[in-house]
Design an enzyme around this catalytic site. Sequence first.
Site, PDB file in Angstrom:
ATOM      1  N   ASP A 121       0.833  -1.230  -0.009  1.00 47.60           N
ATOM      2  CA  ASP A 121      -0.120  -0.227   0.046  1.00 47.60           C
ATOM      3  C   ASP A 121       0.854   1.299   0.097  1.00 47.60           C
ATOM      4  O   ASP A 121       1.944   1.347   0.701  1.00 47.60           O
ATOM      5  CB  ASP A 121      -0.806   0.081   1.244  1.00 47.60           C
ATOM      6  CG  ASP A 121      -1.966   0.718   1.071  1.00 47.60           C
ATOM      7  OD1 ASP A 121      -1.898   2.041   0.626  1.00 47.60           O
ATOM      8  OD2 ASP A 121      -3.118   0.712   1.647  1.00 47.60           O
ATOM      9  N   ARG A 144      -0.521   4.458  -0.046  1.00 46.53           N
ATOM     10  CA  ARG A 144      -1.349   5.690   0.206  1.00 46.53           C
ATOM     11  C   ARG A 144      -0.524   6.539   1.471  1.00 46.53           C
ATOM     12  O   ARG A 144      -0.746   7.676   1.591  1.00 46.53           O
ATOM     13  CB  ARG A 144      -2.673   5.136   0.751  1.00 46.53           C
ATOM     14  CG  ARG A 144      -3.618   4.740  -0.686  1.00 46.53           C
ATOM     15  CD  ARG A 144      -4.939   4.179  -0.374  1.00 46.53           C
ATOM     16  NE  ARG A 144      -4.671   2.926   0.485  1.00 46.53           N
ATOM     17  CZ  ARG A 144      -5.927   2.521   0.900  1.00 46.53           C
ATOM     18  NH1 ARG A 144      -7.069   2.783   0.420  1.00 46.53           N
ATOM     19  NH2 ARG A 144      -5.663   1.167   1.572  1.00 46.53           N
TER      20      ARG A 144
END
Length: 420
Positions: free
Chosen positions: A330, A332
């Site tokens: 991930d 983000r």
Amino acid sequence: MSDSGNRPTHIRLTSHPGAGAPVRFPLQWGAANPRDRGPVIGTVSRPGDRNTIGSHGGSYSLYRALAVSAGALNPIQRPDLANTMPVVPFGPFPQWSEPGRIVSLDPFGHTVADAFADLIAEGVDIRPTIAVTKARLTLFELQQAIRDKRLAVDGEIVREHGDISVIKAAVDPVWHLPGIAARFGVSEEKLRRTLFEQTGGMYPELVTRPDLEAFLPPIGGISLYIFGDPAAIADPRRRLTCRVHDECNGSDVFGSDICTCRPYLVHGIEECVREAQAGGAGLVVYNRKEGRALGEVTKFLVYNARKRQEGGDTAAKYFERTECVAGVQDARFQELMPDVLHWLGITRIDRFVSMSDMKHDAITRSGIAVGERVPIPDDLIPIDARVEMEAKKAAGYFTPETPPDAEDLLATRGRPIEEY
């Protein structure tokens, strides 16, 4: 010497020593008013005025360049900001000038037409990085909720024909590089060098102009959807329901059989509407971070890898497939996400419509209290998305039930999606 577009034809490379003249409008990040802070100027039409790295428009700046190249846009065109002011005022709030609280956007980005009217009149190209307007949402799921009597028509928030009244804002990113570095616990020098290298040297000023502390990155921004009275958002005496949602175009717009994004987004909107109708406010924060900020191409590659792996798609290998393709599970990194909540003056979220531990932890670490956490109802989860949901629960996502353990996940290996 200039061409027919009144542009100088001489090119000065910013990588050359001495290329940067003293900044005409220095920024004092964290100042309590816009005049002391100074305007964010990312225009390239008058390089002597520019006090940022990068240019306005984020990724759309490249389309602007194509328009200029094609002769469709005058490169020295100035925007006419008459009647573009926000439909409702926001701020100022104490968080705007608290050290390190907001580092990824300009809290005064919606006020430039008024705050710097004299400079704009003199020809300085100062552009808003935040815009606030009114709109109505029309979603068939919400109209079905009205028919099912989960939502009531009140004539103000929910209109007679099922439209939902909202205030919406668009926010372009403005990165304060020293603040970004501090937020991630790295040196500013390392951050600048890595940004320079990983963008293929696109912005040499990252390493040649340490006096330029603001960066307009070529990435997507944030959309805010506010339900009910905007003044209620920052009022601790009134309740706030909030959904922080990361972009998923394939599901949010077109619908998807393999993820929960659109169902959770619509569920969040419905919860926000109910809160607004009860006298509080609802807020949806929509971040442009497609495919966990890895991009849609990477996301679709991961979809293929998940479905084609030996034994089929399983919760046990859900995150592993992403890491195999992208090198990271991930990207983000929600550390910057709370900035827009602080721009809105939020100190507490009463109902947080999210199961993400990363989002919740980033918000609470930033000093915002979170009350109830609201999971997506089971009946809104598509069958093929249950693998994703169980994997996320096991990885730490919030659930009011006991999350599955590793043995439970291993037991799902080899079972096709439709049987899981």
